[in-house]
Design an enzyme around this catalytic site. Structure first.
Site, PDB file in Angstrom:
ATOM      1  CG  ASP A   1      -0.832  49.316  46.016  1.00  0.00           C
ATOM      2  OD1 ASP A   1      -0.216  49.685  47.022  1.00  0.00           O
ATOM      3  OD2 ASP A   1      -0.591  48.276  45.406  1.00  0.00           O
TER       4      ASP A   1
ATOM      5  CG  HIS B   1      -5.963  41.704  46.468  1.00  0.00           C
ATOM      6  ND1 HIS B   1      -5.715  40.451  46.973  1.00  0.00           N
ATOM      7  CD2 HIS B   1      -4.928  42.490  46.841  1.00  0.00           C
ATOM      8  CE1 HIS B   1      -4.571  40.496  47.635  1.00  0.00           C
ATOM      9  NE2 HIS B   1      -4.066  41.703  47.566  1.00  0.00           N
TER      10      HIS B   1
END
Ligand code: CMC
Length: 428
Positions: free
Chosen positions: A364, A307
């Site tokens: 996700d 991320h």
């Protein structure tokens, strides 16, 4: 004493104010850098650049903290509902019972979509990805509600556009799916809550007495809360930058939907499931796939890992992992890819490549597993993300507008050819 920062260019010193946020985030305010020094900053991917001051979402990537308007994501996911969170993000405070009743009542009044928008839907081939259809239908609202094009619209008009956006999003989303499978669309059943209404439009067949499973509706509600905002990411910045030109709320959000679609952003949830399935078909050797992800020449990345901001566990991933486990148990689903996901996570988390780069599972990684258990088709995963992110986009668009922010217009360092004479075609 107010802090300042100094920058020396060609021996000349320039001084800039240092801005400190509520949570002690520090920024050097370089708004007049160009004017003072003639220089600009260069920051590919805006990795170090703050584009705004915002009071909506706080995120600490090192500590794995996410808060909406000061409330922790853990608290909201456990105790709140999606519409309550939407209200909080958009209007700044948790609603009272009366405020929430009015808000959800207003939303129910606008769930129907103009029949002519259905004609636009009919023009899409069934091979269209639902995200493309969703972005188009969302933007088409500018044609049906042209008053939204007025950049100086009064607050009541803006409220109406906000309500319409939230009300019609599930209808558009379900219709985008019906188009993909070539089935007739369903109309919203306003006796149901937000998520159940969507699920019925998604699944019910004509003349079927369809009942939404509350376990499924509750799980979806939680997922939408977890996706509801994430400060200045790719799609949200897109919404703000498009909105800064005073384009309508519908076009700004439609641009956000398009930005979300890419596999490095919201599209990752679809890619995660495709990856886990590919690993399963390949015999389930997770080490082999981890090695592939580490090999820069393979072009393969471990989807659902890493991320831009979280250099610690993504707090949403922690909640989703547990929710995935609960939902699978409650629904009695035994999904073999969950086992592969857990094995992959375990191997990655003790591998020096992932440790050194602080690559952890993101939101996700497990969300696709829940979507699958809820019976949501893979092509619809990113649409679910968009449905969840809608209140965040609205809140950010509204904040940008209320702060009267200037049009977004980055600079560049030109590295092309210097001036040269035109060469006639015969001499090239
Ligand atoms: N698999 C393997 N290596 C990775 C991965 C990954 N998923 N993510 C980053 N790296 C490596 C990357 O190759 C680089 O290595 P090196 O320093 O040796 O060149 C290093 O880690 C830093 O990566 P980066 O691409 O510079 O980091 P970024 O902040 O620009 O990218 C990211 C963040 C999310 C785009 C990236 O981690 C990624 O591509 N992840 C997979 C896609 C994904 O899951 N996206 C969903 C993000 S969460 C939902 C959302 O908010 O959109």
């Amino acid at each position: 004493m107010a802090k300042t920062a100094q920058l020396i260019i060609d021996g000349k010193t320039y001084e800039f104010p240092v801005i400190v946020g509520t949570e002690n985030e520090t920024a050097v305010d370089i708004s007049d850098l160009l004017e003072k020094s003639g220089a600009i900053t260069l920051d590919f991917g805006y990795k170090n650049t703050g584009a705004t001051k915002s009071a909506i979402t706080f995120l600490d990537g090192d500590k794995g903290i996410l808060r909406y308007r000061g409330y922790s994501i853990e608290d909201l996911a456990e105790k709140s509902t999606f519409l309550e969170v939407a209200y909080l993000l958009i209007f700044g405070e948790l609603p009272t019972t009366d405020q929430l009743n009015k808000f959800s009542g207003d939303i129910k009044n606008h769930t129907m979509v103009h029949e002519d928008i259905k004609k636009i839907l009919d023009g899409f081939p069934s091979s269209s990805h639902p995200m493309g259809v969703l972005a188009s239908l969302f933007c088409a609202q500018t044609a049906f509600y042209p008053e939204a094009l007025d950049p100086n619209r009064a607050a009541e008009g803006v409220y109406l556009s906000i309500v319409r956006s939230l009300a019609k999003m599930p209808t558009f989303a379900a219709w985008a799916f019906k188009n993909a499978v070539g089935h007739p669309v369903n109309y919203p059943d306003n006796r149901l809550d937000y998520c159940s209404r969507f699920l019925k439009m998604l699944y019910a067949l004509p003349a079927e007495d369809y009942h939404v499973d509350p376990v499924v509706a509750d799980a979806l509600d939680k997922l939408l809360i977890l996706h509801a905002d994430h400060e200045q990411n790719c799609s949200t910045s897109t919404v703000r930058i498009v909105g800064s030109s005073k384009a309508s709320i519908y076009s700004s959000i439609s641009a956000g939907i398009n930005a979300l679609w890419g596999p490095l952003h919201g599209g990752a949830n679809q890619e995660v499931i495709l990856m886990l399935e590919a690993i399963r078909k390949d015999g389930g050797d997770t080490e082999k796939w981890i090695n592939k992800a580490k090999d820069k020449n393979s072009g393969f990345r471990l989807m659902g890992f890493g991320h831009r901001v979280y250099k610690n566990f993504d707090p949403r991933a922690k909640i989703i992992k547990k929710a995935a486990d609960d939902v699978l148990k409650k629904l009695g689903v035994n999904d073999p890819v969950l086992e592969i996901a857990m094995k992959l996570e375990e191997v990655a988390l003790r591998d020096p490549y992932f440790i050194e780069r602080k690559l952890y599972p993101n939101v996700d990684f497990y969300s696709g597993i829940i979507y699958r258990a809820l019976g949501i088709p893979v092509d619809m995963f990113t649409v679910m993300f968009a449905m969840g992110r809608l209140p965040g986009w609205i809140a950010q668009w509204k904040e940008m507008r209320e702060n009267k922010e200037p049009i977004g217009r980055p600079r560049q360092v030109y590295v092309g050819q210097k001036l040269r004479p035109y060469v006639p075609i015969a001499k090239r």
